[in-house]
Scaffold this active site. Structure first.
Site, PDB file in Angstrom:
ATOM      1  N   ASP A  59       5.350  -5.702   9.538  1.00 30.70           N
ATOM      2  CA  ASP A  59       6.472  -5.277  10.380  1.00 30.70           C
ATOM      3  C   ASP A  59       6.472  -6.094  11.744  1.00 30.70           C
ATOM      4  O   ASP A  59       7.670  -6.513  12.087  1.00 30.70           O
ATOM      5  CB  ASP A  59       6.436  -3.801  10.644  1.00 30.70           C
ATOM      6  CG  ASP A  59       6.786  -2.739   9.631  1.00 30.70           C
ATOM      7  OD1 ASP A  59       7.421  -3.323   8.672  1.00 30.70           O
ATOM      8  OD2 ASP A  59       6.455  -1.513   9.694  1.00 30.70           O
TER       9      ASP A  59
ATOM     10  N   ARG B  10       0.850  -1.289   0.022  1.00 31.86           N
ATOM     11  CA  ARG B  10      -0.023  -0.051  -0.043  1.00 31.86           C
ATOM     12  C   ARG B  10       1.040   1.239   0.021  1.00 31.86           C
ATOM     13  O   ARG B  10       1.928   1.415   0.959  1.00 31.86           O
ATOM     14  CB  ARG B  10      -0.773   0.138   1.162  1.00 31.86           C
ATOM     15  CG  ARG B  10      -2.042  -0.843   1.320  1.00 31.86           C
ATOM     16  CD  ARG B  10      -2.856  -0.302   2.417  1.00 31.86           C
ATOM     17  NE  ARG B  10      -2.765   0.069   3.616  1.00 31.86           N
ATOM     18  CZ  ARG B  10      -3.334   0.545   4.478  1.00 31.86           C
ATOM     19  NH1 ARG B  10      -4.590   0.529   4.433  1.00 31.86           N
ATOM     20  NH2 ARG B  10      -2.641   1.153   5.755  1.00 31.86           N
TER      21      ARG B  10
ATOM     22  N   THR C 163      -1.535   7.508  -0.381  1.00 33.32           N
ATOM     23  CA  THR C 163      -2.791   7.222  -0.872  1.00 33.32           C
ATOM     24  C   THR C 163      -3.538   5.991  -0.372  1.00 33.32           C
ATOM     25  O   THR C 163      -4.834   5.986  -0.684  1.00 33.32           O
ATOM     26  CB  THR C 163      -2.557   7.183  -2.442  1.00 33.32           C
ATOM     27  OG1 THR C 163      -1.914   6.063  -2.859  1.00 33.32           O
ATOM     28  CG2 THR C 163      -1.766   8.498  -2.882  1.00 33.32           C
TER      29      THR C 163
HETATM   30  C1  PRP Z   1      -0.900  -4.608   4.510  1.00 31.69           C
HETATM   31  C2  PRP Z   1      -1.807  -5.812   4.828  1.00 31.69           C
HETATM   32  C3  PRP Z   1      -2.662  -6.051   3.696  1.00 31.69           C
HETATM   33  C4  PRP Z   1      -3.069  -4.453   3.232  1.00 31.69           C
HETATM   34  C5  PRP Z   1      -4.306  -4.232   3.792  1.00 31.69           C
HETATM   35  O1  PRP Z   1       0.068  -4.929   3.841  1.00 31.69           O
HETATM   36  O2  PRP Z   1      -1.016  -7.119   4.737  1.00 31.69           O
HETATM   37  O3  PRP Z   1      -2.055  -6.680   2.371  1.00 31.69           O
HETATM   38  O4  PRP Z   1      -1.924  -3.830   3.874  1.00 31.69           O
HETATM   39  O5  PRP Z   1      -4.757  -2.859   3.530  1.00 31.69           O
HETATM   40  P1  PRP Z   1      -5.804  -2.450   2.429  1.00 31.69           P
HETATM   41  O6  PRP Z   1      -6.892  -3.414   2.847  1.00 31.69           O
HETATM   42  O7  PRP Z   1      -5.990  -1.266   2.821  1.00 31.69           O
HETATM   43  O8  PRP Z   1      -5.287  -2.601   1.307  1.00 31.69           O
HETATM   44  P2  PRP Z   1       1.161  -3.707   3.345  1.00 31.69           P
HETATM   45  O9  PRP Z   1       0.753  -2.958   2.302  1.00 31.69           O
HETATM   46  O10 PRP Z   1       1.553  -3.065   4.696  1.00 31.69           O
HETATM   47  O11 PRP Z   1       2.446  -4.718   2.826  1.00 31.69           O
HETATM   48  P3  PRP Z   1       3.246  -5.528   3.537  1.00 31.69           P
HETATM   49  O12 PRP Z   1       2.540  -6.935   3.904  1.00 31.69           O
HETATM   50  O13 PRP Z   1       4.415  -5.775   2.614  1.00 31.69           O
HETATM   51  O14 PRP Z   1       3.946  -4.805   4.894  1.00 31.69           O
HETATM   52  N1  URA Z   2      -2.166  -3.016   7.161  1.00 32.99           N
HETATM   53  C1  URA Z   2      -1.580  -3.439   8.364  1.00 32.99           C
HETATM   54  O1  URA Z   2      -0.727  -3.906   8.411  1.00 32.99           O
HETATM   55  N2  URA Z   2      -2.259  -3.004   9.478  1.00 32.99           N
HETATM   56  C2  URA Z   2      -3.420  -2.015   9.283  1.00 32.99           C
HETATM   57  O2  URA Z   2      -4.034  -1.825  10.123  1.00 32.99           O
HETATM   58  C3  URA Z   2      -3.871  -1.714   7.918  1.00 32.99           C
HETATM   59  C4  URA Z   2      -3.107  -2.141   6.958  1.00 32.99           C
END
Ligand code: PRP
Ligand code: URA
Length: 209
Positions: free
Chosen positions: A203, A104, A108
């Site tokens: 994380d 994400r 945005t």
């Molecule tokens: C997090 C989580 C989802 C997403 C959810 O991933 O694991 O994939 O955010 O958010 P959304 O419903 O608003 O799309 P992130 O983009 O932080 O990537 P990561 O798992 O690599 O940390």
């Molecule tokens: N992604 C995460 O890991 N945590 C949240 O709360 C939202 C998006």
């Protein structure tokens, strides 16, 4: 919203509470994510077909049920979804594993795809998409778009914690997909993080913050 299953089980509730605590460290967090995925998988796979086979017990010949060999694929959304794979594989060790990379944008909150590799014969498989967090719903919706574009038909999704906004967005875009949720939280904050949530799942699983 008939395709949304809110899993109501005291063990899952308890483990999700442990997961949320800011004092839960990386090792414990990882273990909990895997255990919750296994417990949720047990529920989500309760409609798997069985067939009868002939076996021999030490006592006698017998006809008994086994899973009816339907091809399965587990598809984690990277990175955080990786933490759930082991829990499902504990239930269905022969399942194939695909990967969808999605992050994400911090400002945005729009998801950006960066990787996709799915197992062959995807149209014949039961596909279990896993991601611990359903926040805006953008990442899961786009991941399922991609799976459908590659021929995926029978798709179930599992998220440990969801925001109402994400459930609404996802079910509008994919009313045909069954969605399993461990806990439905209150709302999103101004950074599109789930409240009360658990923070950043990726994380916390990988210890990157
Ligand atoms: C997090 C989580 C989802 C997403 C959810 O991933 O694991 O994939 O955010 O958010 P959304 O419903 O608003 O799309 P992130 O983009 O932080 O990537 P990561 O798992 O690599 O940390
Ligand atoms: N992604 C995460 O890991 N945590 C949240 O709360 C939202 C998006």
């Amino acid at each position: 919203m008939s395709n949304v299953h809110y899993i109501d089980h005291p063990l899952i509730k308890h483990k999700i509470t442990m997961l949320r605590m800011e004092t839960t460290g990386t090792g414990e967090f990882r273990k909990l994510v895997e255990e919750i995925a296994m417990l949720m998988g047990y529920e989500a796979l309760s409609d798997l077909q069985t067939k009868e086979i002939e076996i021999k017990t030490p006592i006698e010949d017998s006809i008994q049920p086994v899973i009816d060999g339907k091809k399965m694929a587990i598809v984690p959304i990277l990175r955080a979804g990786l933490g759930m794979v082991g829990g499902i594989l504990a239930l269905v060790p022969n399942a194939k594993v695909g990967h969808i990379g999605m992050y994400r944008d911090e400002k945005t909150h729009i998801p950006h795809p960066y990787y996709c590799k799915l197992p062959p014969f995807i149209s014949e498989r039961l596909i279990i998409v896993v991601d611990p967090m359903l926040a805006t719903g953008g990442s899961l919706s786009d991941a399922v778009n991609e799976i459908k574009a590659q021929g995926g038909k029978h798709i179930k999704c599992m998220c440990i914690i969801a925001a109402p906004e994400g459930v609404e967005t996802f079910t509008k875009k994919h009313p045909d997909v069954e969605l399993y949720i461990g806990a439905l939280d209150r709302c999103l904050n101004e950074n599109a993080y789930i409240c009360p949530g658990l923070g950043d799942a990726g994380d916390r699983i990988f210890g990157t913050k």
